[in-house]
Design a protein around this motif. Structure first.
Motif, PDB file in Angstrom:
ATOM      1  N   ARG A   1      34.877 -16.448  54.097  1.00 56.39           N
ATOM      2  CA  ARG A   1      34.521 -16.767  55.484  1.00 56.39           C
ATOM      3  C   ARG A   1      33.182 -16.136  55.817  1.00 56.39           C
ATOM      4  O   ARG A   1      32.773 -15.158  55.198  1.00 56.39           O
ATOM      5  CB  ARG A   1      35.574 -16.200  56.452  1.00 56.39           C
ATOM      6  CG  ARG A   1      36.941 -16.838  56.346  1.00 56.39           C
ATOM      7  CD  ARG A   1      37.888 -16.298  57.404  1.00 56.39           C
ATOM      8  NE  ARG A   1      37.422 -16.447  58.773  1.00 56.39           N
ATOM      9  CZ  ARG A   1      37.420 -17.599  59.453  1.00 56.39           C
ATOM     10  NH1 ARG A   1      37.847 -18.693  58.877  1.00 56.39           N
ATOM     11  NH2 ARG A   1      36.995 -17.634  60.699  1.00 56.39           N
TER      12      ARG A   1
ATOM     13  N   THR B   1      31.484 -13.771  58.092  1.00 57.78           N
ATOM     14  CA  THR B   1      31.951 -12.683  58.960  1.00 57.78           C
ATOM     15  C   THR B   1      30.859 -12.162  59.887  1.00 57.78           C
ATOM     16  O   THR B   1      31.162 -11.438  60.830  1.00 57.78           O
ATOM     17  CB  THR B   1      32.495 -11.529  58.100  1.00 57.78           C
ATOM     18  OG1 THR B   1      31.466 -11.108  57.192  1.00 57.78           O
ATOM     19  CG2 THR B   1      33.726 -11.972  57.318  1.00 57.78           C
TER      20      THR B   1
ATOM     21  N   ASP C   1      33.903 -16.179  61.869  1.00 62.20           N
ATOM     22  CA  ASP C   1      34.613 -15.265  62.759  1.00 62.20           C
ATOM     23  C   ASP C   1      33.914 -15.149  64.105  1.00 62.20           C
ATOM     24  O   ASP C   1      34.525 -14.763  65.095  1.00 62.20           O
ATOM     25  CB  ASP C   1      34.693 -13.867  62.123  1.00 62.20           C
ATOM     26  CG  ASP C   1      35.566 -13.841  60.883  1.00 62.20           C
ATOM     27  OD1 ASP C   1      36.381 -14.770  60.700  1.00 62.20           O
ATOM     28  OD2 ASP C   1      35.424 -12.894  60.091  1.00 62.20           O
TER      29      ASP C   1
END
Length: 181
Positions: A115, A117, A141
């Motif tokens: 992901r 981040t 995120d």
């Protein structure tokens, strides 16, 4: 880089581009990819066809890449023509398109495991719009999304003041404050 080496990227801005074949850009690709994706992808073809006609071709993209076809300032346009004139320069420019299948596979693999981040911003104009943000949404995120309606595809040249008004606070804000915004 941001996915595989998040320690090297403190903030990420993606602008007016699709990210491989990730879900979220279906509307952009509804009628298929733009014609030049295929033309540029065929090894050697675009270079042979365009050699000696670089100025006309670049002018076409610079007019069509800006809102209302206004084009860009002459010194910047001339720098583009200079940078992309000649067979070798054209070949180098088109390698981006020739690498798309391999890049799409790498992106698919990386996003299946990782992901984003770091604080991430997606900026769209009139061409790609919010497709980049839709592609990033499930992978980030901390995502901010903006569309500059007054801009064509070449956002930094077409809407520099609007872009700067988005980038400056994003870059200047401490990470924890961006996450809370």
């Amino acid at each position: 880089l941001g996915l595989e080496h998040p320690d090297r990227v403190s903030r990420l801005v993606l602008m007016e581009s699709v990210i491989g074949l990730l879900p979220g850009a279906e509307e952009f690709f509804r009628a298929g990819p733009p014609w030049w994706f295929g033309f540029h992808a065929v090894p050697g073809l675009a270079e042979r066809v365009l050699a000696g006609h670089e100025t006309d071709y670049i002018d076409f993209f610079l007019r069509n890449g800006t809102a209302a076809g206004k084009g860009i300032d002459t010194p910047i346009r001339d720098a583009f023509v200079n940078a992309y004139s000649g067979t070798d320069s054209l070949r180098c420019a088109f390698e981006y398109y020739r690498a798309m299948p391999a890049n799409a596979a790498r992106i698919k693999d990386a996003t299946s495991r990782l992901r984003l981040t770091m604080p991430t911003m997606a900026v769209g104009g009139q061409v790609v719009g919010d497709a980049t943000a839709r592609q990033l949404q499930p992978l980030t995120d901390d995502l901010q999304s903006h569309t500059i309606a007054s801009s064509g595809h070449i956002v930094p040249l077409d809407a520099p003041d609007e872009l700067l008004s988005l980038l400056q606070p994003f870059i200047d804000t401490p990470s924890s404050a961006v996450s809370e915004a």
